[in-house]
Design an enzyme around this catalytic site. Structure first.
Site, PDB file in Angstrom:
ATOM      1  CG  ASP A  12      -2.116  -0.901   1.082  1.00  0.00           C
ATOM      2  OD1 ASP A  12      -2.403  -1.334  -0.053  1.00  0.00           O
ATOM      3  OD2 ASP A  12      -2.756  -1.190   2.113  1.00  0.00           O
ATOM      4  NE  ARG A  92      -0.718   1.837  12.760  1.00  0.00           N
ATOM      5  CZ  ARG A  92       0.063   0.851  12.360  1.00  0.00           C
ATOM      6  NH1 ARG A  92       1.341   0.843  12.686  1.00  0.00           N
ATOM      7  NH2 ARG A  92      -0.418  -0.129  11.629  1.00  0.00           N
ATOM      8  CG  ASP A 121      -3.921   1.397  12.216  1.00  0.00           C
ATOM      9  OD1 ASP A 121      -3.823   1.534  13.449  1.00  0.00           O
ATOM     10  OD2 ASP A 121      -3.561   0.383  11.603  1.00  0.00           O
TER      11      ASP A 121
END
Ligand code: ARG
Length: 395
Positions: A12, A92, A121
């Site tokens: 990704d 994160r 996320d």
């Protein structure tokens, strides 16, 4: 336009580099943060440049992650919905912060991440970016491009991107505090997870003889194992292997994502399982019952904020201040036994123990005046008796 992209090296985010160039004509600066994932970071850098990044940053975030994120999570006994040690969630905020720092330093107009529009996320990245670099545009290519995985692979091929289509059947996110395992046959919540999905957790036929360990805490933070002091980062790495060998730390549960979807989640988090179990036990030795009860509510709220993307909410700091105050006496030792997939607390001690053997003892020597119990017990049920009498006609 100049964009700083949170870059993992996966499909990704690699496709995102190209896509940002084509869609926005952007110069892409990639930022990879090491939070303990087992990655070949040179290979990650090579891949970033091959996809067209103009600059690449590798930031070692391991010790900050341990000290500033994992440590407070232990003090908060943070287990989302009672099970998940919010390992991915915590990482994160650090990754987003490092990306924001690079973006400011490099004079970027935008920051970007590779999250989908279905998960949690995105909330963590978006909120952190919005708080730290509010002037910058936030771009999430995967949310925008509307490609299926096959189309994405085709896109990568047509642009000559060298992508490493994982041998793994799962989508894995790993850091020091835990390893999240998703997708593939796990999407059927009835389908059991294979032992081979795990890295630290060994299958039953490999479980060794039971092992006892003693974890020592100072003011709520674990400082040593069996008397050997070590930085938290090292302790966590060691415990992941040590407890995982005994099959300890496997989590398989149904989880409620923030957006309202239920998701079957599998994690392996041996160190988190051991340290939180030990920490909770020690707290029960030294804290008062009202503090413990109130703290449970605080822990739930703290964990929710972390899970839900709201690390930067001032409430989290306020809760941390409360938690920190309670930890002043959370100093002592807990001994645990790991054996054949189980974890058992075997003993605990502390100079701040609020336990009185002299008063509780069954032996005749207690200084406890049992006659005082009669009056206390009589009044204890007073309200219950009054309420029952008043409602007699109801029955
Ligand atoms: N459900 C967990 C969370 O929201 C883990 C997510 C794993 N993320 C991932 N990109 N594989 O924190």
């Amino acid at each position: 336009m100049r964009v700083a992209l949170a870059y993992s090296g996966g499909l990704d985010t690699t496709v995102s580099i190209k896509w940002l160039q084509e869609k926005y004509g952007a110069e892409v600066i990639t930022v990879t943060v090491d939070v303990g994932q087992p990655e070949d970071f040179e290979e990650v850098e090579r891949r970033a440049f091959e996809a067209g990044a103009v600059k690449h940053y590798l930031i070692d975030g391991k010790s900050r992650f341990a000290e500033e994120f994992v440590k407070p999570a232990i003090k908060a006994n943070a287990l989302y919905e009672g099970e998940y040690p919010v390992s991915t969630s915590l990482s994160r905020y650090l990754i987003a912060e490092e990306v924001a720092k690079v973006a400011s330093k490099e004079g970027c107009d935008a920051v970007a991440h590779g999250c989908t529009g279905k998960g949690n996320d995105q909330l963590r990245f978006d909120a952190t970016f919005a708080v730290l670099v509010p002037e910058m545009k936030i771009i999430a290519p995967v949310r925008e491009w509307g490609m299926s995985r096959d189309q994405e692979i085709e896109y990568a091929r047509s642009r000559g991107l060298r992508i490493d289509l994982k041998k793994s059947r799962y989508s894995i996110d790993e850091n020091l505090w835990g390893r999240s395992i998703e997708a593939g046959d796990l999407e059927d919540p009835w389908h059991p997870v294979d032992w081979e999905a795990f890295k630290f957790i060994r299958p039953p036929h490999e479980w060794p003889e039971g092992e006892e360990i003693t974890v020592e805490f100072e003011r709520g933070a674990p400082v040593s194992i069996n008397g050997e002091r070590m930085p938290l980062e090292e302790m966590v790495m060691q415990l992941n292997y040590r407890a995982g060998r005994h099959g300890v730390g496997l989590i398989d549960h149904m989880e409620d994502r923030v957006i309202g979807l239920k998701s079957r989640e599998v994690y392996e988090a041996p160190a988190a399982t051991v340290l939180i179990r030990a920490h909770k036990d020690l707290e029960k030795l030294v804290l008062g019952r009202r503090t413990l009860a109130f703290k449970r509510a605080v822990e739930e709220e703290w964990t929710w904020l972390v899970y839900a993307g709201l690390w930067h909410d001032p409430l989290r700091r306020a809760l941390d201040a409360f938690i920190e105050e309670t930890q002043k006496v959370v100093t002592g030792e807990v001994r645990l036994r790991m054996e054949k997939g189980s974890l058992r607390v075997m003993g605990r001690r502390s100079e701040y123990a609020a336990y009185s053997e002299e008063l509780i003892t069954y032996s005749g020597m207690s200084t406890f005046d049992q006659r005082a119990g009669a009056a206390f017990s009589n009044l204890w049920s007073l309200e219950t008796r009054i309420l029952n009498r008043a409602r007699k006609s109801l029955r």
